[in-house]
Design an enzyme around this catalytic site. Structure first.
Site, short mmCIF file in Angstrom:
data_model
loop_
_atom_site.label_atom_id
_atom_site.label_comp_id
_atom_site.label_asym_id
_atom_site.label_seq_id
_atom_site.Cartn_x
_atom_site.Cartn_y
_atom_site.Cartn_z
N CYS A 8 -8.87 -18.23 4.97
CA CYS A 8 -10.22 -18.73 4.79
C CYS A 8 -10.94 -18.91 6.12
CB CYS A 8 -10.17 -20.09 4.08
SG CYS A 8 -9.12 -20.06 2.64
N ARG A 33 -13.51 -13.32 6.53
CA ARG A 33 -12.25 -14.03 6.25
C ARG A 33 -12.09 -14.37 4.78
NH1 ARG A 33 -9.23 -17.08 9.80
NH2 ARG A 33 -9.53 -16.54 11.96
N TRP A 80 -10.65 -17.10 0.45
CA TRP A 80 -10.11 -15.82 -0.02
C TRP A 80 -8.77 -16.09 -0.68
CZ3 TRP A 80 -5.67 -13.05 1.76
CH2 TRP A 80 -5.58 -11.74 1.31
N ASN A 104 -7.52 -23.92 5.99
CA ASN A 104 -7.05 -22.54 6.01
C ASN A 104 -5.54 -22.58 6.17
OD1 ASN A 104 -6.65 -19.79 6.36
ND2 ASN A 104 -7.20 -19.83 8.53
N GLY A 105 -4.80 -21.93 5.27
CA GLY A 105 -3.35 -21.92 5.38
C GLY A 105 -2.69 -22.22 4.06
N GLU A 484 -2.38 6.27 8.07
CA GLU A 484 -3.60 5.52 8.40
C GLU A 484 -4.79 6.05 7.59
OE1 GLU A 484 -6.34 2.90 10.23
OE2 GLU A 484 -4.20 2.82 9.82
N LYS A 488 -6.94 3.77 5.01
CA LYS A 488 -8.39 3.58 5.08
C LYS A 488 -9.06 3.90 3.74
CE LYS A 488 -9.00 2.01 9.03
NZ LYS A 488 -7.80 1.24 8.72
N GLU A 491 -8.27 1.10 1.28
CA GLU A 491 -8.98 -0.15 1.61
C GLU A 491 -10.44 -0.09 1.20
OE1 GLU A 491 -6.85 -1.92 5.60
OE2 GLU A 491 -8.19 -0.23 5.84
N HIS A 507 10.89 16.47 -1.81
CA HIS A 507 11.83 15.40 -2.17
C HIS A 507 11.21 14.35 -3.09
CE1 HIS A 507 14.83 16.97 0.56
NE2 HIS A 507 13.89 17.06 1.49
N LYS A 606 -10.33 -9.82 7.12
CA LYS A 606 -10.14 -9.19 8.43
C LYS A 606 -8.94 -9.73 9.17
CE LYS A 606 -11.48 -6.64 11.94
NZ LYS A 606 -11.25 -5.20 11.82
#
Length: 611
Positions: A8, A33, A80, A104-105, A484, A488, A491, A507, A606
């Site tokens: 958060c 966040r 979040w 936050n946590g 990557e 992307k 996301e 395989h 983020k």
């Protein structure tokens, strides 16, 4: 069971004027966040005035427009949640009649504390872990002043937190506390602040301090006092941020992500100029925590995109040095039965420098007395401060949740470090070293050339609109870039995408290939080129739609390829960096065509500050 794992954004302001507008503006900056719910609490006429909503900060702003909150002391929060339904009741702040808290946590023993408090007759309004903090402080206030009440409460909590707390009967103070989750403190005339990070405070001040684990602070509009974990008063260093660090906006670009893609020629040029002495053709990296010739092994640790940069670097270290290399995902590293070695260099890669799993993995190394290095974008961050050695990536503030310029910065610094280790250890000769530095200096211009193919990438993006998934294939150092590229796309566009080593297709993954499935082939002109073409034929034979990206100047494109893109070629070592650019732009344009929120993808934040 009802506990919400949250990451958060927190803001707190103690001022001589009403604070709600500045709290709202700061929360907008902290939406990277979290944006599932938002809220604020101010002290008005010796009472706590709390306003909350589900959804984004703009919804909270509408509530305030209809019913303004006065008060010169206030705290705010964006939330979040990874699971559970975000709603008004579970939104922060969490208040009793006496106390209001933003958090936050994760409080790991909240269920246990909750049962204890309920047995004493206390009632809970929400299903969150945070409300136990509110009620514990409320109980402690019956016999203690605010700071002691908070201190006693923290002793009972297991887990991680950054807290902002205000009190009905002590209307001139905010108390901040940190364990595991970051908390910054800002200074200004007649006004002081706490925030989850310096970015939230930048529009109001350029003078920042950072709480370390176990520390608390007490803010009034005129002063800030700091205390250590035994409640002894301490002094903190004040960092003054430059103007370039404080000026953040999208400018002419539609999204921060697009702006950050276009900034990469400049940020990479800045990064190279920080480390490379052009006149002497030398890399200015000194003060290794271990003498380079005595390094037995390099262990690279990261999460998500940072892990992909570690994967890429493994190929470089193996190619250029004789050092053994190991890579690990931070969330796995910290739970494995590791055999630490004083001759190993443990390198931690993180954009924010606050990534919880990476920070915990670093702490584990510190406890075992081994040498650590961090590669970060925020040099004041927890990971940077706790490392023996810091190599900043000099990318500037990155706002887009999906990392672009920070990823390229991580790759560039890892490559520069690899070159320096190789020459100091005499694993490469001077001629090879200078040649590689010369190619490195051409990198910003080559990145600019890659960006110029954006219009071709836009055409490729249309191929994904009717697809139910996609596959990214590469060999050697192109394999991590395939990972990557897939990350992307996942996301940003919420499409299923997988990255694989091209040689592994037979395989298992070949079963996924069907008529029209977009398959991105990364095929630089290296020792794998012909083999990659052979793997491509396996896909073509099964109806896959080929999107081919290469740095081969010769005509290697045939009629079976749906789209072909060429990026510039500097040398095989730098090809992973240049192949990344079209994949960043591809993810951006697919997301754009699907009307996704490019800068704030759903369910993601983020700075991942919880486990």
């Amino acid at each position: 069971k009802n506990k919400k794992k949250i990451m958060c954004g927190i803001i707190g302001i103690a001022s001589n004027k009403p604070v709600s507008i500045n709290i709202i503006n700061s929360l907008k900056k902290l939406e990277y966040r979290g944006y599932d719910s938002a809220g604020l609490a101010t002290l008005t006429d010796d009472s706590i005035n709390e306003k909350k909503c589900s959804g984004r900060v703009e919804e909270l702003e509408k509530i305030l427009f209809k019913a303004p909150s006065n008060g010169n002391i206030g705290i705010g929060h964006v939330r979040w949640a990874t699971h559970g339904v975000p709603n008004i009741i579970n939104a922060h702040p969490h208040s009793s009649e006496q106390v209001s808290v933003v958090h936050n946590g994760i409080i790991e023993n909240s269920d246990e504390i909750k049962r204890e408090l309920v047995s004493k007759g206390l009632k809970f309004k929400s299903q969150t872990d945070t409300e136990v903090i509110t009620l514990l402080i409320t109980e402690a206030l019956k016999e203690n002043e605010p700071l002691k009440s908070v201190y006693k409460t923290l002793k009972k909590l297991k887990g991680s937190f950054a807290l902002g707390i205000i009190f009905k009967n002590f209307s001139n103070i905010i108390i901040g506390a940190r364990r595991g989750s970051p908390l910054a403190v800002g200074y200004s005339k007649e006004e002081n602040y706490i925030g989850s990070d310096s970015y939230a405070l930048k529009s109001m001040t350029n003078k920042i301090s950072y709480l370390d684990d176990g520390e608390l602070c007490v803010l009034t509009k005129d002063q800030i006092s700091f205390y250590d974990e035994s409640l002894k008063k301490i002094n903190k260093k004040i960092h003054t941020m430059s103007e370039s660090e404080t000026a953040i906006d999208k400018g002419e670009y539609k999204h921060f992500m697009l702006k950050e893609i276009y900034e990469q020629p400049i940020t990479i040029k800045n990064c190279i100029s920080e480390y490379v002495d052009s006149l002497k053709k030398n890399i200015n990296i000194i003060n290794f925590p271990i003498e380079p010739n005595n390094i037995n092994k390099i262990v690279l640790v990261g999460c998500g995109t940072a892990y992909n940069s570690c994967l890429t670097a493994k190929y470089w270290f193996e190619e250029l040095t004789t050092i053994d290399v190991e890579i690990d995902i931070a969330s796995e590293f910290r739970y494995r039965k590791l055999k630490f070695n004083s001759k190993n260099l443990y390198i931690f890669v993180s954009q924010s420098g606050e990534t919880a799993d990476t920070a915990a993995a670093l702490d584990l190394c510190k406890k075992n007395n081994v040498k650590t290095c961090s590669i970060v974008n925020v040099i004041e961050s927890t990971i940077a401060r706790n490392s023996d050695w810091v190599l900043p990536i000099h990318a500037g503030t990155e706002i887009g949740v999906a990392s672009t310029k920070a990823f390229l910065g991580q790759l560039t610094v890892l490559y520069i470090l690899c070159l320096k280790l190789a020459i100091v250890r005499k694993d490469i000769d001077e001629r090879t070293y200078v040649k590689n530095i010369n190619n490195l200096k051409k990198l910003p211009e080559a990145i600019k050339e890659c960006i110029n193919i954006e219009s071709n990438v836009q055409l490729m993006a249309k191929e994904f609109l009717s697809a139910k998934g996609s596959m990214f294939l590469g060999r050697g150092s192109s394999f991590p870039i395939a990972l990557e590229g897939a990350l992307k796309l996942k996301e940003l566009s919420y499409l299923h995408a997988e990255g694989y080593p091209a040689g592994e297709m037979k395989h298992g993954p070949l079963a996924l290939i069907e008529e029209g499935l977009p398959v991105i082939i990364l095929a630089p002109k290296d020792k794998y080129f012909e083999k990659t073409l052979s793997n491509m034929q396996e896909v073509i034979a099964r109806g896959g739609k080929i999107l081919f990206i290469t740095d081969n100047k010769k005509d290697s494109l045939n009629e079976n390829i749906r789209f072909g893109l060429r990026v510039p070629h500097l040398d095989n070592l730098l090809s992973p960096i240049l192949l990344t650019l079209p994949l960043q732009m591809l993810a951006y344009h697919v997301a754009l065509l699907k009307n996704c929120d490019v800068d704030k993808p759903r369910n993601l934040a983020k700075s991942v500050t919880v486990e």
